[in-house]
Design a protein around this motif. Structure first.
Motif, PDB file in Angstrom:
ATOM      1  N   TYR A  13       0.814  -1.219   0.000  1.00 16.86           N
ATOM      2  CA  TYR A  13       0.000   0.000   0.000  1.00 16.86           C
ATOM      3  C   TYR A  13       0.847   1.268   0.000  1.00 16.86           C
ATOM      4  O   TYR A  13       0.334   2.359  -0.195  1.00 16.86           O
ATOM      5  CB  TYR A  13      -1.009   0.015   1.164  1.00 16.86           C
ATOM      6  CG  TYR A  13      -0.396   0.055   2.548  1.00 16.86           C
ATOM      7  CD1 TYR A  13      -0.018   1.258   3.138  1.00 16.86           C
ATOM      8  CD2 TYR A  13      -0.226  -1.103   3.279  1.00 16.86           C
ATOM      9  CE1 TYR A  13       0.533   1.294   4.400  1.00 16.86           C
ATOM     10  CE2 TYR A  13       0.304  -1.082   4.552  1.00 16.86           C
ATOM     11  CZ  TYR A  13       0.691   0.124   5.116  1.00 16.86           C
ATOM     12  OH  TYR A  13       1.236   0.163   6.370  1.00 16.86           O
ATOM     13  N   ARG A  14       2.154   1.129   0.164  1.00 18.48           N
ATOM     14  CA  ARG A  14       3.057   2.281   0.126  1.00 18.48           C
ATOM     15  C   ARG A  14       3.765   2.437  -1.228  1.00 18.48           C
ATOM     16  O   ARG A  14       4.676   3.231  -1.351  1.00 18.48           O
ATOM     17  CB  ARG A  14       4.081   2.179   1.247  1.00 18.48           C
ATOM     18  CG  ARG A  14       3.525   2.638   2.584  1.00 18.48           C
ATOM     19  CD  ARG A  14       4.561   2.501   3.676  1.00 18.48           C
ATOM     20  NE  ARG A  14       4.290   3.376   4.787  1.00 18.48           N
ATOM     21  CZ  ARG A  14       4.895   4.553   4.985  1.00 18.48           C
ATOM     22  NH1 ARG A  14       5.807   4.967   4.163  1.00 18.48           N
ATOM     23  NH2 ARG A  14       4.573   5.288   6.021  1.00 18.48           N
ATOM     24  N   LEU A  15       3.340   1.704  -2.222  1.00 24.29           N
ATOM     25  CA  LEU A  15       3.887   1.878  -3.568  1.00 24.29           C
ATOM     26  C   LEU A  15       3.128   3.002  -4.267  1.00 24.29           C
ATOM     27  O   LEU A  15       1.911   2.940  -4.415  1.00 24.29           O
ATOM     28  CB  LEU A  15       3.777   0.589  -4.379  1.00 24.29           C
ATOM     29  CG  LEU A  15       4.667  -0.564  -3.948  1.00 24.29           C
ATOM     30  CD1 LEU A  15       4.417  -1.772  -4.822  1.00 24.29           C
ATOM     31  CD2 LEU A  15       6.130  -0.174  -3.980  1.00 24.29           C
ATOM     32  N   LEU A  16       3.861   4.011  -4.685  1.00 19.08           N
ATOM     33  CA  LEU A  16       3.266   5.160  -5.363  1.00 19.08           C
ATOM     34  C   LEU A  16       3.647   5.113  -6.836  1.00 19.08           C
ATOM     35  O   LEU A  16       4.802   4.861  -7.175  1.00 19.08           O
ATOM     36  CB  LEU A  16       3.778   6.464  -4.736  1.00 19.08           C
ATOM     37  CG  LEU A  16       3.572   6.609  -3.231  1.00 19.08           C
ATOM     38  CD1 LEU A  16       4.295   7.838  -2.712  1.00 19.08           C
ATOM     39  CD2 LEU A  16       2.092   6.678  -2.913  1.00 19.08           C
ATOM     40  N   THR A  22       8.919   4.881 -12.628  1.00 15.98           N
ATOM     41  CA  THR A  22       7.595   5.472 -12.412  1.00 15.98           C
ATOM     42  C   THR A  22       6.928   4.975 -11.125  1.00 15.98           C
ATOM     43  O   THR A  22       5.835   5.424 -10.789  1.00 15.98           O
ATOM     44  CB  THR A  22       6.663   5.198 -13.601  1.00 15.98           C
ATOM     45  OG1 THR A  22       6.525   3.792 -13.784  1.00 15.98           O
ATOM     46  CG2 THR A  22       7.193   5.847 -14.868  1.00 15.98           C
ATOM     47  N   THR A  23       7.583   4.065 -10.412  1.00 21.54           N
ATOM     48  CA  THR A  23       7.057   3.554  -9.144  1.00 21.54           C
ATOM     49  C   THR A  23       8.029   3.913  -8.033  1.00 21.54           C
ATOM     50  O   THR A  23       9.233   3.750  -8.170  1.00 21.54           O
ATOM     51  CB  THR A  23       6.870   2.023  -9.201  1.00 21.54           C
ATOM     52  OG1 THR A  23       5.998   1.718 -10.287  1.00 21.54           O
ATOM     53  CG2 THR A  23       6.276   1.497  -7.913  1.00 21.54           C
ATOM     54  N   HIS A  24       7.481   4.410  -6.940  1.00 16.92           N
ATOM     55  CA  HIS A  24       8.286   4.827  -5.795  1.00 16.92           C
ATOM     56  C   HIS A  24       7.812   4.083  -4.557  1.00 16.92           C
ATOM     57  O   HIS A  24       6.624   4.097  -4.237  1.00 16.92           O
ATOM     58  CB  HIS A  24       8.152   6.338  -5.587  1.00 16.92           C
ATOM     59  CG  HIS A  24       8.788   6.842  -4.337  1.00 16.92           C
ATOM     60  ND1 HIS A  24      10.150   6.928  -4.189  1.00 16.92           N
ATOM     61  CD2 HIS A  24       8.252   7.282  -3.174  1.00 16.92           C
ATOM     62  CE1 HIS A  24      10.421   7.407  -2.981  1.00 16.92           C
ATOM     63  NE2 HIS A  24       9.290   7.622  -2.354  1.00 16.92           N
ATOM     64  N   SER A  25       8.726   3.426  -3.860  1.00 10.18           N
ATOM     65  CA  SER A  25       8.401   2.787  -2.588  1.00 10.18           C
ATOM     66  C   SER A  25       8.563   3.837  -1.489  1.00 10.18           C
ATOM     67  O   SER A  25       9.678   4.260  -1.197  1.00 10.18           O
ATOM     68  CB  SER A  25       9.343   1.617  -2.312  1.00 10.18           C
ATOM     69  OG  SER A  25       9.166   0.619  -3.275  1.00 10.18           O
ATOM     70  N   ALA A  26       7.451   4.241  -0.912  1.00 12.42           N
ATOM     71  CA  ALA A  26       7.461   5.319   0.080  1.00 12.42           C
ATOM     72  C   ALA A  26       7.924   4.790   1.432  1.00 12.42           C
ATOM     73  O   ALA A  26       7.132   4.292   2.224  1.00 12.42           O
ATOM     74  CB  ALA A  26       6.086   5.951   0.180  1.00 12.42           C
TER      75      ALA A  26
END
Length: 160
Positions: free
Chosen positions: A58-61, A87-91
């Motif tokens: 749920y923290r993948l942006l 294009t994907t960021h692990s917050a």
């Protein structure tokens, strides 16, 4: 102890809840009841995820890469292939940091700047040197906050 668990549920149900206070109260409950897994999760939410392999889904942006043009502002970057790793960021940030980004974003868009090495990589492949950032909808940050709230509510129901 059941009184504080009920308070935790009531706070999680409020529409104007404070996520940081909710997490701190949940941390207190987890510590007192020796719920180690729950305590570690709360600690990661409050203090950030140190181990990138442990970041929940749920923290993948996901967002759009843009480049800074001094004349036109942020402009889209077009890749020949879909590069999910860019294009994907692990917050891994603390929940308070994400909340700050959410509260200070304009036009429902958050700007997540890339580090210098990624800027250099994108500049090399993009043809001009500038700064790059991942633009994400603030709804994704809101979803993280709501997911945390729901997890706490679920756990408090089980504890009751």
């Amino acid at each position: 102890m059941s009184k504080i668990v009920i308070e935790l549920q009531q706070e999680a149900l409020k529409s104007d809840f404070d996520i940081l206070n909710l997490l701190r109260k949940a941390y207190l409950v987890a510590r007192k009841l020796k719920l180690n897994e729950f305590e570690k999760w709360i600690d990661s939410e409050l203090n950030g995820y140190k181990n990138l392999d442990k970041i929940p889904d749920y923290r993948l942006l996901r967002g759009e890469v843009k480049a800074w043009n001094p004349y036109h502002g942020w402009i889209p970057v077009i890749f020949e292939d879909d590069i999910e790793s860019i294009t994907t960021h692990s917050a891994s940030d603390t929940i308070s940091s994400l909340l700050n980004v959410y509260d200070n974003s304009e036009n429902r868009t958050a700007i997540l700047p890339f580090n210098a090495s990624m800027d250099n990589y994108l500049s090399k492949h993009g043809g001009f040197h500038t700064k790059y950032a991942l633009m994400i909808g603030t709804n994704q940050i809101y979803n993280i906050i709501e997911r945390v709230r729901n997890i706490i509510l679920d756990r408090s129901i089980i504890l009751e």
